[in-house]
Motif scaffolding. Structure first.
Motif, PDB file in Angstrom:
ATOM      1  N   LYS A 266       1.091  -1.335  -0.054  1.00 22.21           N
ATOM      2  CA  LYS A 266       0.023   0.361  -0.085  1.00 22.21           C
ATOM      3  C   LYS A 266       0.721   1.316   0.003  1.00 22.21           C
ATOM      4  N   ARG A 273      -2.715  -2.913  -6.858  1.00 21.05           N
ATOM      5  CA  ARG A 273      -3.771  -2.610  -6.278  1.00 21.05           C
ATOM      6  C   ARG A 273      -4.173  -3.548  -4.766  1.00 21.05           C
ATOM      7  N   THR A 274      -4.732  -2.873  -3.842  1.00 15.55           N
ATOM      8  CA  THR A 274      -5.371  -3.688  -2.578  1.00 15.55           C
ATOM      9  C   THR A 274      -6.010  -4.888  -3.100  1.00 15.55           C
TER      10      THR A 274
END
Length: 438
Positions: A266, A273-274
């Motif tokens: 993050k 991307r998460t």
């Protein structure tokens, strides 16, 4: 005490389910702390420091896990495995539901992070006694030729708990959206614990005491509970050290590579991307569950110490490549790093529970296994915190995390060789009770 009406395999399934529920609740906090808790409970910090503070609130549980290990270990060796497991599950469920209902910093100010830490401490106290008790319930009900397999069901439950966390976070994020999840959607998986608590208590209350504990109960009750910890360290210090070293590897891998991975990507690998990382965690959880089950089944026939040494070497060799692959920001590289790295973790998960439990006699077995697991998690779980801080200070360099993984692999190898030497030439008064370890 009455004997269980459940068959050994059913007892192992019940232990696995209870552990899955409790570890789901424990792991859930770690994953959400890495992505959500920083801005809503620690908003006064710089974003990276807020994330670090949130991850540190996750780590405070490690400090009370030794207390939980001693508390539940003494309870489990004195009063029985069953009451210890019921108590630990109840504490975990209540604390997790409390996190789901907790107001944020914006609502009640500094009281919010204080209460968050208190609830996390209760979770840590609980989990300190959960896993060792579940391992013993499975192993001590098992037939001699299935002791490793049934003893590992508790740790297979841990992998299932990890799988449930991965699925629930991905599902909730997909349904409500990333922005809503950050705002209030994160509460849903925590509140789901109410259902798991009820179901888990129903399973736990159906369990009776293990045959090995019942057979030794009259002798155990004549001993002073206060002397058990002293007896453990004086009479069983070397097996305890070997067990701690073996379990450092799985603990470090989970907290340094899986839980901390969300926080690291993050902040330093924005290309990932998460949701991509969550998918990687889900696939890793599935692989871990399958491979750990195969490992547990084969552990009753294989040379477990040799396989654990191989796992330690694997961890050591894969430490640098795994983090360098993640650092590329490529999704296929991320999946490769995690799926290859999870294999040695699964080998130890399937073979170490019964192996390390059998290092101790029945009268101190719960306490011995609980202390070994707790101290290994204390070391393996806390090491990523200063390493992550150094990563931030070095502007994203993964060298500190690689060093942590190298140390974990070396610890596993040393611990396995210690146990092999104990088997070859046990010290006076240190011959393990129960099925000989291999």
């Amino acid at each position: 005490m009455t004997e269980s009406t459940l068959k050994p395999r059913q007892v192992a399934y019940a232990a696995m389910a209870g552990t899955a529920f409790e570890t789901y609740e424990y792991f859930l906090y770690g994953f959400v702390a890495a992505t959500v808790f920083g801005p809503i409970f620690f908003p006064a910090f710089h974003p990276w420091l807020g994330t670090l503070a949130a991850v540190s609130s996750h780590a405070v549980a490690f400090f009370v896990r030794p207390l939980g290990a001693v508390l539940f270990g003494r309870m489990g060796d004195r009063l029985g495995r069953r009451p210890a497991l019921i108590t630990s599950l109840t504490l975990m469920g209540v604390a997790t539901i409390g996190v789901g209902l907790l107001p944020t910093y914006a609502a009640i100010g500094v009281t919010a992070p204080i209460l968050l830490v208190v609830l996390r401490l209760v979770q840590g106290l609980s989990v300190g006694g959960e896993i060792p008790g579940a391992v013993l319930v499975g192993a001590e009900h098992a037939p001699p030729n299935r002791r490793n397999f049934f003893g590992a069901f508790a740790y297979i439950g841990v992998t299932i708990g990890f799988l449930i966390v991965s699925v629930s976070l991905l599902l909730v994020t997909t349904v409500v959206g990333a922005e809503t999840f950050q705002s209030w959607g994160w509460r849903i998986p925590f509140l789901f614990s109410a259902v798991l608590l009820v179901f888990g208590l129903v399973l736990r209350t159906r369990l009776a005491e293990t045959p090995e504990f019942v057979a030794a109960e009259s002798r155990i009750r004549r001993e002073r509970a206060a002397g058990r910890l002293r007896t453990l360290f004086r009479g069983w210090g070397r097996p305890l050290l070997g067990a701690i070293l073996i379990w450092i590897g799985p603990s470090t891998f989970f907290y340094a590579f899986l839980t901390s991975l969300l926080a690291y990507t993050k902040n330093f690998v924005p290309e990932l991307r998460t949701t991509t990382v969550q998918w990687a965690l889900l696939l890793t959880a599935i692989a871990l569950t399958v491979i750990a089950t195969v490992s547990a089944y084969s552990g009753d026939r294989a040379n477990r110490v040799r396989m654990i040494i191989i796992a330690g070497v694997w961890w050591t060799l894969w430490a640098a490549p795994s983090y360098l692959l993640v650092e590329t920001g490529s999704a296929p590289a991320l999946f490769t790093a995690m799926l290859v790295g999870v294999v040695p973790h699964a080998i130890v998960t399937g073979m170490a529970p019964a192996l390390t439990a059998d290092l101790f006699p029945v009268e101190v077995r719960y306490l011995g296994l609980a202390v070994a697991l707790t101290l290994s998690v204390l070391i393996g779980g806390l090491l990523p915190i200063p390493a992550l801080a150094l990563v931030g200070a070095a502007d994203g360099s993964v060298v500190p995390m690689i060093v942590v993984m190298l140390l974990a692999g070396i610890a596993v190898i040393v611990g396995a060789f210690m146990i092999r030497r104990l088997q070859a030439k046990p010290a006076a008064g240190q011959t393990p009770a129960g099925r000989p370890a291999r």
